[in-house]
Write a protein that holds these residues in place. Structure first.
Motif, PDB file in Angstrom:
ATOM      1  N   UNK A 130       0.847  -1.195   0.000  1.00 31.96           N
ATOM      2  CA  UNK A 130       0.000   0.000   0.000  1.00 31.96           C
ATOM      3  C   UNK A 130       0.881   1.243   0.000  1.00 31.96           C
ATOM      4  N   UNK A 131       0.404   2.315  -0.638  1.00 32.27           N
ATOM      5  CA  UNK A 131       1.135   3.570  -0.657  1.00 32.27           C
ATOM      6  C   UNK A 131       1.174   4.279   0.680  1.00 32.27           C
ATOM      7  N   UNK A 132       0.186   3.997   1.555  1.00 32.88           N
ATOM      8  CA  UNK A 132       0.166   4.479   2.942  1.00 32.88           C
ATOM      9  C   UNK A 132       0.113   6.007   3.051  1.00 32.88           C
ATOM     10  N   UNK A 133      -0.564   6.605   2.090  1.00 33.17           N
ATOM     11  CA  UNK A 133      -0.861   8.047   2.142  1.00 33.17           C
ATOM     12  C   UNK A 133      -2.370   8.191   2.138  1.00 33.17           C
ATOM     13  N   UNK A 134      -2.906   8.975   3.093  1.00 29.04           N
ATOM     14  CA  UNK A 134      -4.348   9.179   3.210  1.00 29.04           C
ATOM     15  C   UNK A 134      -4.664  10.659   2.991  1.00 29.04           C
ATOM     16  N   UNK A 135      -5.493  10.940   2.001  1.00 27.33           N
ATOM     17  CA  UNK A 135      -5.886  12.318   1.736  1.00 27.33           C
ATOM     18  C   UNK A 135      -6.698  12.877   2.895  1.00 27.33           C
ATOM     19  N   UNK A 139     -13.849  -1.233  -6.679  1.00 25.04           N
ATOM     20  CA  UNK A 139     -13.121  -0.579  -7.755  1.00 25.04           C
ATOM     21  C   UNK A 139     -11.777  -0.090  -7.263  1.00 25.04           C
ATOM     22  N   UNK A 140     -10.741  -0.347  -8.045  1.00 24.21           N
ATOM     23  CA  UNK A 140      -9.375  -0.005  -7.641  1.00 24.21           C
ATOM     24  C   UNK A 140      -8.853   1.130  -8.509  1.00 24.21           C
ATOM     25  N   UNK A 141      -8.483   2.227  -7.874  1.00 27.71           N
ATOM     26  CA  UNK A 141      -7.900   3.337  -8.605  1.00 27.71           C
ATOM     27  C   UNK A 141      -6.399   3.134  -8.729  1.00 27.71           C
ATOM     28  N   UNK A 142      -5.846   3.574  -9.837  1.00 24.75           N
ATOM     29  CA  UNK A 142      -4.413   3.425 -10.049  1.00 24.75           C
ATOM     30  C   UNK A 142      -3.649   4.136  -8.928  1.00 24.75           C
ATOM     31  N   UNK A 143      -2.657   3.478  -8.319  1.00 21.51           N
ATOM     32  CA  UNK A 143      -1.922   4.104  -7.216  1.00 21.51           C
ATOM     33  C   UNK A 143      -1.258   5.425  -7.581  1.00 21.51           C
ATOM     34  N   UNK A 144      -0.985   5.642  -8.880  1.00 19.91           N
ATOM     35  CA  UNK A 144      -0.401   6.899  -9.309  1.00 19.91           C
ATOM     36  C   UNK A 144      -1.304   8.079  -8.947  1.00 19.91           C
ATOM     37  N   UNK A 200     -13.107   9.185 -11.297  1.00 24.12           N
ATOM     38  CA  UNK A 200     -11.769   8.991 -10.725  1.00 24.12           C
ATOM     39  C   UNK A 200     -11.169   7.668 -11.197  1.00 24.12           C
ATOM     40  N   UNK A 201     -11.994   6.615 -11.180  1.00 31.61           N
ATOM     41  CA  UNK A 201     -11.526   5.307 -11.612  1.00 31.61           C
ATOM     42  C   UNK A 201     -11.202   5.303 -13.103  1.00 31.61           C
ATOM     43  N   UNK A 202     -12.003   6.034 -13.875  1.00 31.97           N
ATOM     44  CA  UNK A 202     -11.738   6.129 -15.312  1.00 31.97           C
ATOM     45  C   UNK A 202     -10.383   6.777 -15.557  1.00 31.97           C
ATOM     46  N   UNK A 203     -10.065   7.820 -14.800  1.00 36.32           N
ATOM     47  CA  UNK A 203      -8.757   8.462 -14.914  1.00 36.32           C
ATOM     48  C   UNK A 203      -7.649   7.476 -14.559  1.00 36.32           C
ATOM     49  N   UNK A 255      -4.338  19.042 -12.610  1.00 38.20           N
ATOM     50  CA  UNK A 255      -5.672  18.590 -13.018  1.00 38.20           C
ATOM     51  C   UNK A 255      -5.888  17.114 -12.690  1.00 38.20           C
ATOM     52  N   UNK A 256      -4.829  16.310 -12.850  1.00 37.65           N
ATOM     53  CA  UNK A 256      -4.935  14.895 -12.492  1.00 37.65           C
ATOM     54  C   UNK A 256      -5.228  14.740 -11.007  1.00 37.65           C
ATOM     55  N   UNK A 257      -4.522  15.527 -10.183  1.00 34.76           N
ATOM     56  CA  UNK A 257      -4.769  15.500  -8.732  1.00 34.76           C
ATOM     57  C   UNK A 257      -6.203  15.906  -8.428  1.00 34.76           C
ATOM     58  N   UNK A 258      -6.656  16.974  -9.099  1.00 34.56           N
ATOM     59  CA  UNK A 258      -8.004  17.487  -8.860  1.00 34.56           C
ATOM     60  C   UNK A 258      -9.059  16.460  -9.237  1.00 34.56           C
ATOM     61  N   UNK A 259      -8.854  15.764 -10.363  1.00 32.55           N
ATOM     62  CA  UNK A 259      -9.852  14.834 -10.877  1.00 32.55           C
ATOM     63  C   UNK A 259      -9.848  13.496 -10.145  1.00 32.55           C
ATOM     64  N   UNK A 260      -8.858  13.241  -9.334  1.00 33.60           N
ATOM     65  CA  UNK A 260      -8.793  11.971  -8.611  1.00 33.60           C
ATOM     66  C   UNK A 260      -8.988  12.131  -7.105  1.00 33.60           C
ATOM     67  N   UNK A 261      -9.255  13.340  -6.662  1.00 29.40           N
ATOM     68  CA  UNK A 261      -9.505  13.602  -5.246  1.00 29.40           C
ATOM     69  C   UNK A 261     -10.879  14.257  -5.081  1.00 29.40           C
ATOM     70  N   UNK A 262     -11.481  14.050  -3.926  1.00 26.55           N
ATOM     71  CA  UNK A 262     -12.785  14.630  -3.663  1.00 26.55           C
ATOM     72  C   UNK A 262     -12.709  15.781  -2.676  1.00 26.55           C
TER      73      UNK A 262
END
Length: 372
Positions: free
Chosen positions: A43-48, A276-281, A329-332, A362-369
């Motif tokens: 796990x990346x072990x980072x929590x927004x 659903x699993x989002x890409x760790x990137x 987010x998952x689509x991204x 923009x990638x950060x914005x589109x993958x975070x809530x």
């Protein structure tokens, strides 16, 4: 046969969050988890921080672990191009070993029953579920939440479409002692994948990378792969050469799938990576798991305690809320995983990101809530 209102299959981040939430509302919960606590996970072990307020509302003592406060993203390509980007909400670094154990103890404190067994079968019959474990235990429940992670044998018995497709992705994680900024999460590109680096509690560095298995299998072992492939990224080489490995050997997980999954399967509400699993990137998987547990739990309260919705409405509302919050987010994430498989396309996209840093923003914005 043991009867309970809710059975949660899987006691990871999503499962424990849902168990704590539901038990806080007076609902009887049994969590069936195959592993004992505490346990390290890939796990990346980072929590927004978008979920921080929600976790505090559940009285989960995250601060007792003294997690790191992270507010900067460092992105560096294989060829040394670098971007430093502020994270709008920021987040915190905490190991799954510590976080899951904190949540496990909170779930027990709330009255959840936690069973260390493996679910073999779950069937829906006459408006309730019958859950059977390999150890021959049988449970009856009004609601089942699927929180058993990225893939499991249960997916085959449920005939979920994603499980029959082979995935090329392999995840590797290790903990280290060394020098790395407390407030930074680093994403470092290498041929065939990328590596995430960030601090967690106890001045520990978590290094977790995702790679295409076809690239990895050319080498004899993980050490050889890292030396021959990861070290080509000079920043990553510097970090690894100046750090001391803590684990006896790295943790690995294969067949990581980013294929579409159904949020509801055979009347079971799926949460976390099971849905659903989002890409760790994208760096937001842990927060999404927690958020999905919140959505499912709130609807279960309406169904069980307040009797305001039918089962059909429960499932429809959950699917709608899941898609509203996570579908894009998952689509991204799937787009990113597709790009990373193709080396030429990867280099082109990374060049664009470096030349136009707002693309990364923009990638950060589109993958975070937004904060919950």
């Amino acid at each position: 046969m043991v009867s309970t209102e809710v059975v949660i299959i899987g006691g990871g981040l999503a499962g424990l969050t849902a168990g704590i939430h539901l038990s806080q509302k007076g609902i009887s919960v049994t969590i069936i988890e195959k592993n004992e606590y505490p346990k390290h996970k890939v796990c990346g072990e980072y929590v927004s921080n978008e979920v921080r307020g929600y976790l505090e509302s559940l009285a989960i003592p995250i601060q007792s672990a003294e997690p790191t406060a992270i507010n900067q993203l460092e992105f560096e390509t294989l060829y040394g191009a670098r971007i430093l980007q502020k994270l709008p909400l920021g987040g915190f670094g905490i190991s799954r070993f510590t976080l899951d154990f904190i949540m496990y103890k909170k779930a027990i404190e709330n009255g959840c029953t936690i069973i260390n067994q493996t679910v073999e079968n779950c069937r829906f019959d006459e408006n309730h579920f019958i859950i059977e474990t390999i150890e021959k235990s049988i449970y009856k429940a009004q609601i089942v939440l699927g929180a058993y992670g990225k893939r499991a044998q249960l997916d085959y018995s449920l005939k979920r479409t994603f499980i029959i497709k082979k995935s090329p992705w392999l995840g590797v994680k290790n903990h280290y002692k060394g020098q790395f900024s407390d407030n930074l999460v680093g994403l470092y590109h290498f041929k065939g994948g990328y590596c995430g680096v960030s601090k967690v509690e106890n001045d520990t560095i978590n290094i977790c990378y995702l790679t295409n298995y076809s690239s990895f299998q050319k080498y004899k072992n993980i050490a050889s792969f890292e030396k021959e492939v990861l070290f080509k990224n000079k920043r990553l080489k510097q970090i690894l050469e100046n750090s001391v490995q803590i684990f006896e050997k790295p943790l690995t997980i294969s067949q990581i799938s980013f294929e579409k999954k159904e949020p509801v399967s055979e009347h079971m509400l799926m949460i976390g990576d099971t849905a659903g699993l989002i890409h760790p990137l994208c760096g937001n998987g842990m927060a999404m798991a927690i958020h999905s547990a919140k959505i499912a739990s709130e609807l279960c309260v309406l169904y069980l305690n307040e009797k305001k919705i039918s089962r059909n409405e429960l499932e429809k509302r959950y699917s709608k809320a899941w898609n509203l919050n996570f579908k894009k987010r998952l689509a991204m994430g799937r787009v990113l995983s597709t790009i990373l498989v193709q080396q030429t396309l990867t280099l082109l996209v990374l060049q664009i990101v470096v030349l136009f840093p707002f693309v990364l923003k923009q990638i950060i914005k589109r993958t975070h809530g937004n904060p919950l």
